[in-house]
Enzyme design. Structure first.
Site, mmCIF file in Angstrom:
data_model
loop_
_atom_site.group_PDB
_atom_site.id
_atom_site.type_symbol
_atom_site.label_atom_id
_atom_site.label_comp_id
_atom_site.label_asym_id
_atom_site.label_seq_id
_atom_site.Cartn_x
_atom_site.Cartn_y
_atom_site.Cartn_z
ATOM 1 N N LYS A 176 0.841 -1.205 0.000
ATOM 2 C CA LYS A 176 0.000 0.000 0.000
ATOM 3 C C LYS A 176 0.878 1.259 0.000
ATOM 4 O O LYS A 176 0.696 2.155 -0.795
ATOM 5 C CB LYS A 176 -0.915 -0.020 1.225
ATOM 6 C CG LYS A 176 -1.806 1.189 1.315
ATOM 7 C CD LYS A 176 -2.732 1.128 2.520
ATOM 8 C CE LYS A 176 -3.399 2.480 2.701
ATOM 9 N NZ LYS A 176 -4.291 2.571 3.832
ATOM 10 N N GLU A 182 10.534 -4.742 4.500
ATOM 11 C CA GLU A 182 10.597 -6.153 4.097
ATOM 12 C C GLU A 182 10.265 -6.308 2.617
ATOM 13 O O GLU A 182 10.959 -6.997 1.856
ATOM 14 C CB GLU A 182 9.588 -6.985 4.912
ATOM 15 C CG GLU A 182 9.888 -7.082 6.393
ATOM 16 C CD GLU A 182 9.220 -5.998 7.224
ATOM 17 O OE1 GLU A 182 9.030 -4.875 6.710
ATOM 18 O OE2 GLU A 182 8.895 -6.270 8.398
ATOM 19 N N GLY A 236 -4.751 -1.603 5.220
ATOM 20 C CA GLY A 236 -3.992 -2.765 4.741
ATOM 21 C C GLY A 236 -4.695 -4.087 5.027
ATOM 22 O O GLY A 236 -4.840 -4.935 4.153
ATOM 23 N N ARG A 237 -5.157 -4.279 6.262
ATOM 24 C CA ARG A 237 -5.758 -5.572 6.638
ATOM 25 C C ARG A 237 -7.183 -5.736 6.108
ATOM 26 O O ARG A 237 -7.822 -6.754 6.347
ATOM 27 C CB ARG A 237 -5.689 -5.757 8.156
ATOM 28 C CG ARG A 237 -6.238 -4.599 8.954
ATOM 29 C CD ARG A 237 -5.790 -4.652 10.411
ATOM 30 N NE ARG A 237 -6.192 -3.448 11.152
ATOM 31 C CZ ARG A 237 -5.479 -2.334 11.205
ATOM 32 N NH1 ARG A 237 -4.355 -2.245 10.531
ATOM 33 N NH2 ARG A 237 -5.894 -1.301 11.897
ATOM 34 N N GLU A 322 -4.355 -6.293 15.087
ATOM 35 C CA GLU A 322 -3.809 -5.002 14.628
ATOM 36 C C GLU A 322 -4.915 -3.939 14.675
ATOM 37 O O GLU A 322 -4.638 -2.757 14.865
ATOM 38 C CB GLU A 322 -3.220 -5.111 13.216
ATOM 39 C CG GLU A 322 -2.295 -3.943 12.879
ATOM 40 C CD GLU A 322 -1.549 -4.095 11.556
ATOM 41 O OE1 GLU A 322 -2.165 -3.888 10.499
ATOM 42 O OE2 GLU A 322 -0.351 -4.409 11.564
ATOM 43 N N HIS A 352 -4.589 -32.423 19.489
ATOM 44 C CA HIS A 352 -3.420 -33.195 19.922
ATOM 45 C C HIS A 352 -2.268 -32.277 20.293
ATOM 46 O O HIS A 352 -1.115 -32.708 20.340
ATOM 47 C CB HIS A 352 -3.019 -34.168 18.809
ATOM 48 C CG HIS A 352 -4.124 -35.122 18.491
ATOM 49 N ND1 HIS A 352 -4.311 -36.305 19.162
ATOM 50 C CD2 HIS A 352 -5.156 -35.022 17.605
ATOM 51 C CE1 HIS A 352 -5.397 -36.913 18.689
ATOM 52 N NE2 HIS A 352 -5.922 -36.155 17.748
ATOM 53 N N LYS A 461 9.700 -0.234 13.927
ATOM 54 C CA LYS A 461 10.269 0.102 12.608
ATOM 55 C C LYS A 461 11.322 1.194 12.770
ATOM 56 O O LYS A 461 12.395 1.138 12.178
ATOM 57 C CB LYS A 461 9.173 0.614 11.664
ATOM 58 C CG LYS A 461 8.173 -0.434 11.206
ATOM 59 C CD LYS A 461 7.199 0.202 10.209
ATOM 60 C CE LYS A 461 6.023 -0.700 9.922
ATOM 61 N NZ LYS A 461 4.968 -0.044 9.156
HETATM 62 O O1 F6P Z 1 2.398 -3.951 9.990
HETATM 63 C C1 F6P Z 1 2.027 -2.683 9.647
HETATM 64 C C2 F6P Z 1 1.480 -2.589 8.271
HETATM 65 O O2 F6P Z 1 1.395 -1.238 7.977
HETATM 66 C C3 F6P Z 1 0.138 -3.281 8.055
HETATM 67 O O3 F6P Z 1 -0.940 -2.566 8.527
HETATM 68 C C4 F6P Z 1 0.146 -3.473 6.585
HETATM 69 O O4 F6P Z 1 -0.826 -4.401 6.176
HETATM 70 C C5 F6P Z 1 1.561 -3.949 6.387
HETATM 71 O O5 F6P Z 1 2.327 -3.186 7.301
HETATM 72 C C6 F6P Z 1 2.106 -3.798 5.004
HETATM 73 O O6 F6P Z 1 2.084 -2.467 4.571
HETATM 74 P P1 F6P Z 1 2.242 -2.082 3.069
HETATM 75 O O7 F6P Z 1 1.128 -2.702 2.298
HETATM 76 O O8 F6P Z 1 2.180 -0.596 3.019
HETATM 77 O O9 F6P Z 1 3.569 -2.599 2.596
#
Ligand code: F6P
Length: 495
Positions: A176, A182, A236-237, A322, A352, A461
């Site tokens: 987003k 990452e 995002g979620r 979140e 189990h 972060k």
């Molecule tokens: O973990 C924080 C967060 O901002 C989430 O809310 C989001 O889904 C994820 O990182 C990934 O963010 P992006 O889509 O901006 O890479």
């Protein structure tokens, strides 16, 4: 608990029918909870939920800390009602069209060979929803294979690179913000790998992006015609319904993805219009409120008795925790209680592993069982045993067992709800996920918190960026706690 569930059943033969709710997708059984009716909330709590629901559907900026609306329901509308919908429809057609061509393997790569493999690079909301549904909707997939890379651990990307053919692979950089460490690291490494394999001119044929930040995606080197946008009013979620679902479209095709949206729209309409006492997200939130806020329960276990729903829990953990793991209310005041821990695993495996603690341990845990009545496979003996296990677990939690040997004693009177889906289809999955989204909103309304921001992820972060130069350059940081310094030094010596 004051009331005994077994007595409640004995005193009312109609308890099951009174405390269940049935629709086209599922049966929801709330009867093994300590409740008398599905009208679980007080008058003013219902009014609070009604107001939040209205503001949500009216597109008010209910994510007030970020001054944004939360309008993910628009992503699954089947009719255009205004200009924003029109834009949503246009972008939807674009990514569905591209995804469908990839599903039919009609997109070609740099060498002219058809793309048959997709790698979605994203994390959190840009990964968990499509990944969960890729797994859940396996029976609806075509021949295009999809991999998901989220972790910055280089092992994650390497494992995938070892399996794929660069000539026939398309990378979707899904972010987003297009700033997530990452995702950018994984995307950069994937790009270098592609250049090494096929030369720098191949990138525009093998990379697409999904982002609200088109400029950043362009700067990464992605062709503007292959950047699928969405809007800041999609959290995002809550984004799997947008172009974030592109990897899923590549796997299941546009027709099935549209069915997913239809199922979610059914949940939207039901949430908006069903009376409160028959409103599934409201009841689910009411049960949680009853146990977590009023009766001191500490966590929620989701046990889905379905191999296909194995990734439901990781998806729900982001969605719920979140959203509702917050320390202050909408007025900035500290809250005593907000979202609890959600965890779980598929049944019967969970039986189990940690079910011992749920049956006899001292933690107060509420269990949500999920089952599926019809399966596409023909292993009927498995299906009957699977469902016997599910029904036995909720019954065992409730009836318990008296024994003269203390270790064989089960206290019983332990509550649970059961959602029994008719089948796993794109429509039913759309309905289920959107129902959970609305439940999170209702719970947030009861906590009086904002479920749509996530400032709790920011500090880590920031500190990561502060520490990185010391770790990269093998320097010893000054003025840090001795634990962090000690860990960095150990890494310098042994890394
Ligand atoms: O973990 C924080 C967060 O901002 C989430 O809310 C989001 O889904 C994820 O990182 C990934 O963010 P992006 O889509 O901006 O890479």
């Amino acid at each position: 608990m004051v009331q005994d569930l077994n007595q409640l059943f004995q005193s009312d033969p109609d308890r099951f029918s009174k405390l269940t709710l049935e629709n086209d997708f599922l049966l929801a059984d709330f009867s093994k909870n300590h409740i008398e009716s599905l009208r679980l909330l007080r008058e003013e709590q219902m009014k609070t939920i009604e107001l939040v629901r209205k503001n949500f559907f009216d597109g008010e900026k209910i994510n007030h800390t970020e001054e944004r609306a939360a309008m993910h329901f628009r992503l699954r509308r089947s009719e255009v009602k205004d200009e924003i919908d029109q834009e949503v429809f246009t972008v939807r057609d674009q990514f569905l069209n591209f995804g469908d061509l990839t599903y039919h393997q009609r997109i070609v790569g740099f060498s002219g060979r058809a793309i048959d493999t997709v790698v979605n690079i994203g994390i959190g909301g840009s990964d968990l929803g499509p990944k969960f549904l890729y797994d859940a909707l396996k029976d609806y997939r075509g021949n295009t294979k999809v991999y998901f890379v989220s972790n910055i651990d280089g092992q994650a990307l390497n494992d995938v690179l070892m399996e794929i053919n660069p000539e026939t692979t398309l990378f979707i950089v899904c972010s987003k913000t297009f700033t997530t460490q990452e995702t950018l690291q994984n995307a950069q490494s994937a790009k270098s790998w592609m250049i090494e394999k096929m030369g720098k001119n191949c990138i525009s044929d093998h990379f697409v992006a999904v982002s609200t930040h088109v400029q950043l995606a362009k700067e990464f080197g992605i062709d503007e015609s292959r950047i699928f946008g969405f809007w800041d009013w999609v959290g995002g979620r809550y984004s799997l319904w947008s172009a974030v679902g592109l990897s899923l479209v590549c796997a299941i095709g546009a027709t099935h993805f549209r069915e997913l949206l239809q199922g979610a729209e059914c949940a939207d309409l039901a949430f908006e219009h069903d009376p409160i006492e028959k409103n599934l997200p409201v009841i689910l939130a009411g049960i949680d409120h009853h146990y977590f806020q009023k009766n001191g329960f500490n966590s929620k276990v989701v046990a889905a008795y379905s191999h296909r729903l194995a990734l439901l829990v990781p998806f729900l953990q982001q969605l719920v925790m979140e959203s509702n793991g917050k320390g202050v209310d909408v007025d900035g005041k500290t809250v005593q209680r907000s979202g609890v821990v959600w965890w779980g695993a598929p049944g019967t495996d969970a039986q189990h592993s940690f079910f011992q603690l749920i049956h006899q341990g001292t933690e107060k845990i509420h269990v949500e069982f999920i089952g599926v009545t019809q399966q596409p496979h023909s292993q009927q003996e498995h299906q009957t045993k699977l469902l016997s296990n599910l029904f036995a677990q909720s019954r065992a939690l409730m009836i318990g067992q008296k024994s003269t040997s203390p270790e064989k004693n089960f206290s019983g009177n332990r509550p649970s709800s059961t959602l029994l889906l008719k089948e796993i289809t794109p429509r039913s999955m759309g309905y289920l996920v959107a129902t959970y989204e609305h439940r999170v909103l209702c719970e947030a309304a009861l906590f009086n918190i904002n479920p749509f921001d996530q400032f709790g992820v920011e500090l880590g972060k920031k500190l990561c960026n502060e520490l990185l130069p010391f770790i990269q350059n093998a320097l010893n940081p000054q003025n840090l706690d001795s634990s962090t310094v000690g860990l960095i030094q150990y890494f310098h010596k042994n890394g």
